[in-house]
Write an enzyme that holds these catalytic residues in place. Structure first.
Site, mmCIF file in Angstrom:
data_model
loop_
_atom_site.group_PDB
_atom_site.id
_atom_site.type_symbol
_atom_site.label_atom_id
_atom_site.label_comp_id
_atom_site.label_asym_id
_atom_site.label_seq_id
_atom_site.Cartn_x
_atom_site.Cartn_y
_atom_site.Cartn_z
ATOM 1 N N GLU A 1 -11.361 0.040 -4.004
ATOM 2 C CA GLU A 1 -10.703 0.590 -2.819
ATOM 3 C C GLU A 1 -9.431 1.324 -3.240
ATOM 4 O O GLU A 1 -9.145 1.477 -4.420
ATOM 5 C CB GLU A 1 -10.353 -0.528 -1.822
ATOM 6 C CG GLU A 1 -9.382 -1.559 -2.373
ATOM 7 C CD GLU A 1 -9.064 -2.666 -1.372
ATOM 8 O OE1 GLU A 1 -9.518 -2.582 -0.210
ATOM 9 O OE2 GLU A 1 -8.346 -3.615 -1.752
ATOM 10 N N ASP B 1 0.821 -1.216 0.000
ATOM 11 C CA ASP B 1 0.000 0.000 0.000
ATOM 12 C C ASP B 1 0.853 1.263 0.000
ATOM 13 O O ASP B 1 0.493 2.277 0.598
ATOM 14 C CB ASP B 1 -0.934 0.034 1.223
ATOM 15 C CG ASP B 1 -1.743 -1.240 1.385
ATOM 16 O OD1 ASP B 1 -2.128 -1.820 0.363
ATOM 17 O OD2 ASP B 1 -1.985 -1.651 2.530
#
Length: 440
Positions: free
Chosen positions: A193, A14
């Site tokens: 997302e 991420d």
């Protein structure tokens, strides 16, 4: 540094890249080897000089939801996992935006980009705010400080939303600023997302993961509040590789644009390592899709230096990269039909040699097989040599055709069992690969 560009022992998925001063910082989640869940309770920061991307510095832990041997917890209301943070600079301070699973997310501050970050507050939302802005819903926050000083937060899981943050305190959501579905869930957008906003010139980019979760897509707008136009895919970590969710962003470093993302290891979607690819931003604002490579920040790999197995960017047939310890990584479960690929090597120019050699370090698995060395394409590329694989741990070696120029290299495996009893050996592991080197 080639991919993955951080040390073997580090798992930073991420990744949000940010350039502050003359260094690029990567802020991300923190995974563990062979874990059965995403992320843990710590955020870490890595950085490198923008002129030397081969040497990354670990700044240690920057924020915690649980006490560990060196730190107290930074949160009193939750000890849950930390997911996908972001950091932005405003008026000389650096603000960390964190999502804590199923709990109130929060904002922390530091006077240094590497932290550590000190808690300011949980997000403050208006009393009449939409349900999506209530506690536990600031999922994967991405933050944009605009040129006019306004601050925006973009979030979402299974649906996107954004809001404006009070720039005076950096934690308060301004009333009536909530906008749902800033990126639609309908095609072609397909939002899932991983919101990450960026502004390039007068264009706003929102990088995100669509329903096909192994991709990073992007959308563009001339306003931070949209509407956004679908742009396309930047990178897909599931092409000829064991894919999984993806999260990252774009960043310009010393004049070159990159896409930061992660790949899966340890035969799970929950042990993710940081990777990067060079990209182009075209004059019309579009970003052509790039392939996954072994290059990382390099423009080419040297075939004459040892290539570790975990630089592979192609893994087909069920084999996968795993961690033996914090130093050693191997590709395991190599059976007949498996393909392991590396992109790209520069073999240089040599008009005198007709042959050269390849030596690979393997761990035998008690079976017999062969490893073909194939250029440029795993299925119809040129086979330049074949190594025999024995049943024991050893270094295998063969003579291959001398190569010049830039090429991808594929290792294609097959067993040597045939006849009536061949079916009994189908699916048996042939070896585990630790790495290889070409030499003359």
């Amino acid at each position: 540094m080639p991919n993955p560009y951080l040390p073997n022992w580090e798992y930073i998925p991420d990744g949000e890249p940010r350039v502050f001063g003359n260094r690029v910082y990567v802020y991300g989640s923190h995974d563990l080897a062979g874990s059965d869940r995403f992320c843990d309770y710590t955020l870490k920061v890595w950085s490198a000089d923008i002129h030397d991307l081969n040497n990354w510095t670990c700044h240690g832990d920057s924020f915690h939801t649980r006490m560990d041997r060196d730190h107290e917890s930074d949160t009193t209301w939750s000890d849950r996992e930390l997911y996908a943070p972001d950091v932005v600079e405003k008026d000389g301070n650096y603000y960390l935006y964190a999502y804590i699973v199923g709990s109130k997310g929060c904002v922390a501050v530091s006077d240094k980009p590497e932290g550590p970050f000190k808690l300011i507050s949980t997000y403050r939302v208006p009393n009449n705010s939409a349900q999506l802005l209530e506690e536990g819903q600031f999922i994967d926050p991405g933050v944009l400080v605009d040129d006019d000083g306004k601050v925006y937060i973009y979030c979402g899981y299974l649906g996107s939303y954004m809001a404006e943050i009070n720039a005076d305190n950096m934690v308060e959501i301004l009333p009536n600023s909530f906008i749902p579905d800033i990126i639609p869930v309908d095609e072609p957008f397909g939002f899932f997302e991983a919101c990450s906003p960026r502004k390039v010139g007068d264009t706003y980019y929102l990088i995100y993961s669509p329903k096909m979760g192994s991709r990073l897509d992007y959308a563009t707008s001339k306003s931070p509040t949209g509407p956004f136009q679908y742009g396309g895919t930047i990178v897909d970590n599931g092409v000829d590789y064991p894919g999984g969710n993806n999260h990252g962003s774009i960043c310009q470093i010393d004049g070159q644009w990159y896409i930061f993302y992660h790949r899966m290891t340890n035969n799970t979607v929950m042990s993710r390592r940081a990777c990067v690819e060079r990209i182009e931003l075209l004059p019309d604002g579009s970003i052509p899709q790039v392939e996954m490579t072994s290059l990382g920040f390099e423009q080419s790999l040297s075939p004459y230096r040892f290539t570790p197995a975990d630089w592979a960017c192609v893994l087909k047939g069920g084999c996968f990269i795993t961690e033996r310890n914090v130093i050693d990584r191997s590709i395991v479960q190599i059976t007949t039909g498996c393909v392991i690929g590396f992109k790209y090597f520069d073999f240089g120019v040599d008009y005198s040699s007709k042959t050269m050699e390849i030596t690979a370090k393997v761990r035998g698995c008690g079976n017999k097989g062969k490893m073909k060395i194939v250029l440029d394409h795993s299925e119809n590329g040129e086979v330049i040599g074949t190594c025999d694989i024995g049943p024991d741990d050893k270094v295998i070696h063969t003579i291959v055709k001398s190569i010049t120029g830039k090429h991808s290299v594929f290792l294609v495996f097959e067993d040597e069992y045939s006849g009536y009893f061949g079916e009994f050996f189908a699916g048996r592991a042939l070896c585990e690969l630790e790495g290889f080197v070409f030499h003359k």
